[in-house]
Design an enzyme around this catalytic site. Sequence first.
Site, PDB file in Angstrom:
ATOM      1  N   HIS A   1      40.514  16.646  63.492  1.00 37.34           N
ATOM      2  CA  HIS A   1      40.835  17.931  64.130  1.00 37.34           C
ATOM      3  C   HIS A   1      40.176  19.116  63.410  1.00 37.34           C
ATOM      4  O   HIS A   1      40.055  20.192  63.988  1.00 37.34           O
ATOM      5  CB  HIS A   1      42.349  18.115  64.326  1.00 37.34           C
ATOM      6  N   ASP A  44      43.123  10.742  63.745  1.00 39.48           N
ATOM      7  CA  ASP A  44      42.740  12.028  63.159  1.00 39.48           C
ATOM      8  C   ASP A  44      42.029  11.782  61.831  1.00 39.48           C
ATOM      9  O   ASP A  44      42.602  11.979  60.744  1.00 39.48           O
ATOM     10  CB  ASP A  44      43.974  12.923  63.005  1.00 39.48           C
ATOM     11  N   GLN A  82      48.969  24.936  56.943  1.00 43.79           N
ATOM     12  CA  GLN A  82      47.744  25.316  57.648  1.00 43.79           C
ATOM     13  C   GLN A  82      46.622  25.622  56.642  1.00 43.79           C
ATOM     14  O   GLN A  82      46.825  26.382  55.697  1.00 43.79           O
ATOM     15  CB  GLN A  82      48.044  26.529  58.539  1.00 43.79           C
ATOM     16  N   GLY A  83      45.479  24.998  56.845  1.00 47.13           N
ATOM     17  CA  GLY A  83      44.360  25.160  55.915  1.00 47.13           C
ATOM     18  C   GLY A  83      44.232  23.999  54.946  1.00 47.13           C
ATOM     19  O   GLY A  83      43.181  23.790  54.348  1.00 47.13           O
ATOM     20  N   ASP A  84      45.316  23.237  54.768  1.00 46.39           N
ATOM     21  CA  ASP A  84      45.269  22.038  53.925  1.00 46.39           C
ATOM     22  C   ASP A  84      44.774  20.832  54.717  1.00 46.39           C
ATOM     23  O   ASP A  84      44.444  19.791  54.134  1.00 46.39           O
ATOM     24  CB  ASP A  84      46.665  21.702  53.360  1.00 46.39           C
ATOM     25  N   SER A  85      44.717  20.956  56.027  1.00 46.77           N
ATOM     26  CA  SER A  85      44.275  19.867  56.894  1.00 46.77           C
ATOM     27  C   SER A  85      42.983  19.244  56.391  1.00 46.77           C
ATOM     28  O   SER A  85      42.080  19.950  55.925  1.00 46.77           O
ATOM     29  CB  SER A  85      44.037  20.393  58.310  1.00 46.77           C
TER      30      SER A  85
HETATM   31  C1  4AZ Z   1      47.975  22.877  59.984  1.00 42.31           C
HETATM   32  O1  4AZ Z   1      48.263  23.732  60.787  1.00 42.31           O
HETATM   33  C2  4AZ Z   1      49.064  22.112  59.342  1.00 42.31           C
HETATM   34  N1  4AZ Z   1      53.224  20.717  57.064  1.00 42.31           N
HETATM   35  C3  4AZ Z   1      48.766  21.251  58.307  1.00 42.31           C
HETATM   36  C4  4AZ Z   1      49.784  20.544  57.706  1.00 42.31           C
HETATM   37  C5  4AZ Z   1      51.069  20.687  58.142  1.00 42.31           C
HETATM   38  C6  4AZ Z   1      51.374  21.549  59.174  1.00 42.31           C
HETATM   39  C7  4AZ Z   1      50.363  22.260  59.788  1.00 42.31           C
HETATM   40  C8  4AZ Z   1      52.140  19.912  57.476  1.00 42.31           C
HETATM   41  O2  4AZ Z   1      46.806  22.652  59.676  1.00 42.31           O
END
Ligand code: 4AZ
Length: 292
Positions: free
Chosen positions: A98, A138, A227-230
């Site tokens: 993603h 993913d 968000q951003g750790d993805s």
């Molecule tokens: C994101 O939005 C996201 N708590 C990444 C990890 C988590 C939630 C959202 C897990 O990229």
Amino acid sequence: MHPFNAPAHRAAARRSASVAVAAGTVLGLVAVSVGTAHAATATDRGRPGVQIIGGVEKPNGSYPFMAALLSKGKGNPRDRHFCGGSLLSPYLVMTAAHCVVDEKPKQMETVVGRTVLSDKKQGHLRNVRTITLHEDYDFALLELDKPVYGIAPVNLPTQGTDALIRPGAKATVAGWGNTDTEVPTHPDRLRAVDVPIVSHIECKASYPDYDKTVNVCAGVEGKDSCQGDSGGPLFRTLKGRKGVYQIGIVAYGDGCAAQGAPGVYTYTGSAKLWDTLWKSADGKRLKRLLGR
Ligand code: 4AZ
């Protein structure tokens, strides 16, 4: 749509991958809050404190296998950062599909072994030659234009054994993602937090789309990826063994660090994931790159 919970475009990925699972919210909260001292409510989620990730800053040189995905451009790398990743072999960076589904190799770059995003002297900056998305999960691999030598890549769990994802075991997740969902804050320095692995049963209760053959959950109220750790790694170190074992790739979650809503990760020990990847059109080439 790609079968993983991919936002329509990466701008959405940057804002939140959690949108796609919003339907699971209420169910998850009800199912998992039973028997706890404090059942989280919708109002709790907006309260400062509840959603703070709970990590710490890491000193320079920590987790050298860590990769940052950056949009190409003139600006500060801190502002160009959009996801995490990890070095899997000298030629491959592993991340979440993603993160890169709408990316072109020429539009992005990756830096391996940098701790402070804005410090251009740190780490190994590489162009991306190809982006391979897994057809079903993913998961994505970035082929680098030049190898990264001198940094030990992550190890993968032995496929077909779930020994490394025993519920309650301690894992670590690292990244430059949001540290405070109330006041979105994107750090310059790498952060990490220890998170407990959560059972498949609990995760399935929180997320109806959860698939125990290719997912693992981790986190507890106050400690989570965001968000951003993805795309970044969830990993463990093992007594008597060198290096780290990456067990997951940050994928999605219902918000961040809320009670009853652990983070969901793509499970890197999944035999199903690797078998289907090797059988895909790019399988042979990727297998060779993994060995280099
Ligand atoms: C994101 O939005 C996201 N708590 C990444 C990890 C988590 C939630 C959202 C897990 O990229």
